[in-house]
Scaffold this motif. Structure first.
Motif, short mmCIF file in Angstrom:
data_model
loop_
_atom_site.label_atom_id
_atom_site.label_comp_id
_atom_site.label_asym_id
_atom_site.label_seq_id
_atom_site.Cartn_x
_atom_site.Cartn_y
_atom_site.Cartn_z
N GLN A 133 -10.92 -24.37 -15.05
CA GLN A 133 -11.52 -22.68 -15.60
C GLN A 133 -12.46 -22.71 -16.27
O GLN A 133 -12.75 -23.71 -17.19
CB GLN A 133 -10.28 -22.29 -16.32
N THR A 134 -13.56 -21.92 -15.88
CA THR A 134 -15.02 -22.01 -16.98
C THR A 134 -15.02 -20.92 -17.60
O THR A 134 -14.90 -19.54 -16.99
CB THR A 134 -16.01 -22.17 -15.84
N GLU A 143 -8.60 -26.55 -18.83
CA GLU A 143 -7.59 -26.85 -17.78
C GLU A 143 -6.62 -25.65 -17.70
O GLU A 143 -6.24 -24.97 -18.47
CB GLU A 143 -6.73 -28.16 -18.14
N LEU A 144 -6.52 -25.29 -16.29
CA LEU A 144 -5.65 -24.24 -16.14
C LEU A 144 -4.39 -24.99 -15.21
O LEU A 144 -4.64 -25.38 -14.11
CB LEU A 144 -6.38 -23.25 -15.01
N THR A 197 -0.72 -21.93 -17.10
CA THR A 197 -0.90 -22.12 -18.61
C THR A 197 -2.38 -22.64 -18.56
O THR A 197 -2.92 -23.46 -18.08
CB THR A 197 -0.06 -22.97 -19.07
N SER A 198 -3.07 -22.06 -19.91
CA SER A 198 -4.37 -22.40 -19.94
C SER A 198 -4.54 -22.76 -21.41
O SER A 198 -3.80 -22.38 -22.24
CB SER A 198 -5.31 -21.12 -19.71
N HIS A 199 -5.52 -23.69 -21.44
CA HIS A 199 -5.88 -24.25 -22.92
C HIS A 199 -7.13 -23.34 -23.56
O HIS A 199 -7.23 -23.44 -24.77
CB HIS A 199 -6.29 -25.81 -22.62
N ASN A 200 -7.50 -22.34 -22.72
CA ASN A 200 -8.56 -21.62 -23.21
C ASN A 200 -7.63 -20.42 -23.92
O ASN A 200 -7.07 -19.51 -23.48
CB ASN A 200 -9.33 -20.96 -22.15
N PRO A 201 -7.92 -20.13 -25.21
CA PRO A 201 -7.04 -18.98 -25.74
C PRO A 201 -7.28 -17.68 -25.44
O PRO A 201 -6.70 -16.67 -25.78
CB PRO A 201 -7.24 -19.16 -27.28
#
Length: 211
Positions: free
Chosen positions: A45-46, A55-56, A90-94
């Motif tokens: 994911q950008t 990471e998505l 689940t994404s590590h981008n808040p």
């Protein structure tokens, strides 16, 4: 990186023979409903503001489906498989919009299996090819249908002449164009892949009924 053409050629040999025999084989069919557990499945994911890649992932969750099998020669079987699960991004981008969104992932595969060992716990090699259908629950985003293949091991433990307990472990490989974008809307696409193959594993158990 795994070469998709080599896997496709191997699985074609496993798939085409049982399909050719389906039309004239009059032996018993076998139906196996199953439940399982699906593993892995990461995308990229950008961030549209910073260009940073994160990471998505898809959560590991339970799955369900069925297998229809038919014998064709020397204890081999052809198979038609459908396996489905619903999971969460689940994404590590808040700030990712996708953190609470769900997605359905369904495999529809035609293939077969060949025996490897005979004994108290017989093992067979399974494989097949077909489609992967990825459908985000949000109507804002497009669904995706991609060619896929699977390879795995299975065992069947007889209970009586008509029933058997079946366990399968498979790896599903979905073919993508490298750096292809996924789940797009008017606002853009939410995910991409960085290799030719997107992999998921699955372990299932079910009761096979012959009729």
């Amino acid at each position: 990186m795994i070469k998709a053409p080599a896997l496709s050629c191997f699985l074609s040999a496993l798939v085409l023979s049982p399909l050719c025999a389906l039309a004239h084989d009059d032996q018993k069919l076998e139906f196996t409903p199953f439940v399982g557990y699906r593993l892995d499945g990461d995308f990229e994911q950008t961030d549209p503001l910073t260009g940073t890649e994160t990471e998505l992932s898809l959560k590991d969750k339970s799955s369900y489906g069925f297998i229809i099998a038919w014998p064709y020669s020397d204890q081999r079987q052809g198979e038609f498989l459908i396996s489905h699960y619903q999971t969460d991004f689940t994404s590590h981008n808040p700030v990712s919009f996708s953190a609470n969104n769900k997605i359905d992932v369904t495999y529809m595969q035609v293939g077969g299996n060949v025996p490897l060992t005979h004994g108290l716990v017989p093992l067979s090699l399974s494989g097949g090819l077909g489609l992967t259908y990825l459908a985000p629950k949000s109507s804002r985003f497009d669904s995706e249908s991609k060619f896929s293949i699977n390879l795995g091991l299975q065992t069947k433990l007889p209970i009586n002449e008509q029933l058997a307990f079946r366990i399968d472990a498979r790896v599903f490989a979905t073919l993508f164009d490298s750096d292809g974008e996924l789940f797009c809307s008017e606002q853009g696409c939410i995910a991409s892949v960085s290799s030719d193959l997107w992999l998921q594993g699955e372990i299932t158990a079910g009761l096979s009924v012959s009729f």
